[in-house]
Design an enzyme around this catalytic site. Structure first.
Site, PDB file in Angstrom:
ATOM      1  N   ASN A 136       0.948  -1.267  -0.076  1.00 12.11           N
ATOM      2  CA  ASN A 136      -0.057   0.022  -0.046  1.00 12.11           C
ATOM      3  C   ASN A 136       0.945   1.338  -0.010  1.00 12.11           C
ATOM      4  OD1 ASN A 136      -1.814   1.997   0.348  1.00 12.11           O
ATOM      5  ND2 ASN A 136      -2.500   1.613   2.508  1.00 12.11           N
ATOM      6  N   LYS A 193       0.161   4.119  -0.219  1.00 12.03           N
ATOM      7  CA  LYS A 193      -0.634   5.512   0.038  1.00 12.03           C
ATOM      8  C   LYS A 193      -0.390   6.717  -0.986  1.00 12.03           C
ATOM      9  CE  LYS A 193       0.115   3.758   4.702  1.00 12.03           C
ATOM     10  NZ  LYS A 193      -0.046   3.965   6.162  1.00 12.03           N
ATOM     11  N   HIS A 224      -9.525   1.314   4.590  1.00  9.26           N
ATOM     12  CA  HIS A 224      -8.156   1.462   5.437  1.00  9.26           C
ATOM     13  C   HIS A 224      -8.527   2.428   6.410  1.00  9.26           C
ATOM     14  CE1 HIS A 224      -4.358   2.746   6.295  1.00  9.26           C
ATOM     15  NE2 HIS A 224      -3.990   1.591   5.559  1.00  9.26           N
ATOM     16  N   GLU A 251      -7.017   4.871   7.595  1.00 13.74           N
ATOM     17  CA  GLU A 251      -6.905   6.244   7.396  1.00 13.74           C
ATOM     18  C   GLU A 251      -8.142   6.750   6.501  1.00 13.74           C
ATOM     19  OE1 GLU A 251      -3.119   5.824   5.251  1.00 13.74           O
ATOM     20  OE2 GLU A 251      -2.083   5.212   7.142  1.00 13.74           O
ATOM     21  N   GLU A 301      -5.660  -4.723  10.437  1.00  6.19           N
ATOM     22  CA  GLU A 301      -4.623  -3.786  10.756  1.00  6.19           C
ATOM     23  C   GLU A 301      -4.946  -3.209  11.967  1.00  6.19           C
ATOM     24  OE1 GLU A 301      -2.695  -2.708   6.566  1.00  6.19           O
ATOM     25  OE2 GLU A 301      -4.340  -1.620   7.034  1.00  6.19           O
ATOM     26  N   GLY A 331       2.217   2.421  10.654  1.00  2.00           N
ATOM     27  CA  GLY A 331       2.916   3.387  10.647  1.00  2.00           C
ATOM     28  C   GLY A 331       3.647   3.867  11.949  1.00  2.00           C
ATOM     29  N   SER A 386       3.046  -2.011  10.322  1.00  2.38           N
ATOM     30  CA  SER A 386       4.568  -2.212  10.616  1.00  2.38           C
ATOM     31  C   SER A 386       5.165  -3.477  10.219  1.00  2.38           C
ATOM     32  CB  SER A 386       4.915  -1.425  12.147  1.00  2.38           C
ATOM     33  OG  SER A 386       4.435  -0.198  12.373  1.00  2.38           O
TER      34      SER A 386
HETATM   35  C1  PEP Z   1      -0.832   0.463   6.010  1.00  5.80           C
HETATM   36  O1  PEP Z   1      -0.831   1.418   5.623  1.00  5.80           O
HETATM   37  O2  PEP Z   1      -1.836  -0.447   5.705  1.00  5.80           O
HETATM   38  C2  PEP Z   1       0.258  -0.199   6.741  1.00  5.80           C
HETATM   39  C3  PEP Z   1       0.365  -1.295   7.217  1.00  5.80           C
HETATM   40  O3  PEP Z   1       1.105   0.569   7.142  1.00  5.80           O
HETATM   41  P1  PEP Z   1       2.660   0.545   7.599  1.00  5.80           P
HETATM   42  O4  PEP Z   1       3.160  -0.977   7.091  1.00  5.80           O
HETATM   43  O5  PEP Z   1       3.406   1.482   7.392  1.00  5.80           O
HETATM   44  O6  PEP Z   1       2.452   0.346   9.273  1.00  5.80           O
END
Ligand code: PEP
Length: 253
Positions: free
Chosen positions: A11, A13, A97, A99, A169, A175, A215
């Site tokens: 992803n 973003k 997601h 976000e 998630e 992040g 992460s």
């Molecule tokens: C994501 O944006 O779906 C995500 C898991 O980000 P990160 O791996 O940076 O935590």
């Protein structure tokens, strides 16, 4: 026995210009000859989807959008429909997601409409669910996940639910550099699978892929992927560099 093929999804973003996206995918496909037991999905910004259409030709590689609108066409300034995503070569689209939920106010009902619209045109949704830190600390993780899943999948029959990829998630891990431990993630993944079995049946639930996101890095991918109910990863930050993403793609479980 399950036939779940692991899926590692990037992803990106709101990162990467068209040139950067093209360069990344060219380098990735130079480095990977073939993959038998796993697939890779790239979710670039909308602007890079069409330029990547012909570059995702290897059978192990697919294109995903990061969002969509639920209507097919119309006066919806700034929106992109599933039909348009299909047109530029998407086989997947990320939906719900955290976000999108946090910054754009997406609700379970919106996500449900998006899931249905995607399935209608033959795009597989990567449907994200996850609890916030305060919800975990209040012991509400399962309750939150259940209501997100019930809301998102409302009205879908078993055949359609089988087309969905779930991404667990935890919001507190996205992040932040704080990964859920493999055991914490497995516990929620097993709960999700059990709940999917109740909504559909055991054999459908057994085939649905449940990805972990939050992460995921080269140094924790192997242990996460070793858990029974973790069928892949949705990777944000660590998917932006070819070498770190490649190491995750090459996880050993
Ligand atoms: C994501 O944006 O779906 C995500 C898991 O980000 P990160 O791996 O940076 O935590």
């Amino acid at each position: 026995m399950s036939t779940r093929i692991a899926c590692i999804a990037a992803n990106w973003k709101m990162y990467k210009t068209v040139d950067e996206a093209v360069e990344f995918v060219k380098r990735l496909t130079e480095k990977i000859d073939t993959l038998e037991d796993r697939e890779v999905v790239i979710a670039p910004p909308f602007t890079a989807l069409y330029p990547l259409k012909d570059l995702v030709s290897p059978s192990w590689l697919s294109l995903s959008a990061q969002n969509c609108f639920w209507e097919e066409k119309g006066a919806y300034t700034g929106e992109i429909s599933p039909v348009m995503l299909k047109d530029v070569g998407c086989s997947y689209t990320i939906v719900g997601h955290s976000e999108r939920r946090q910054y754009f106010g997406e609700k379970n009902e919106d996500i449900n409409k998006k899931l249905k619209a995607l399935i209608k045109v033959g795009i597989r949704p990567i449907f994200c669910v996850g609890e916030r830190l305060e919800e975990r600390e209040a012991g509400k993780t399962f309750e939150v996940i259940k209501s997100q899943i019930d809301g998102g999948l409302d009205g879908l029959d078993s055949v359609d639910v089988a087309k969905v990829v779930i991404a667990y998630e935890p919001v507190w891990a996205i992040g932040t550099g704080k990964t859920a431990s493999p055991q914490q993630a497995q516990e929620v993944h097993a709960f999700i699978r059990e709940h999917l079995a109740m909504l559909t049946n055991k054999s459908v639930a057994n085939e649905i892929r449940i990805l972990y996101g939050g992460s995921v890095k080269p140094n924790n991918a192997d242990s996460l992927m070793s858990e029974n109910d973790i069928d892949g990863a949705l990777v944000g930050g660590a998917s932006l560099e070819v070498d770190s993403f490649l190491r995750i793609v090459r996880f050993e479980a």
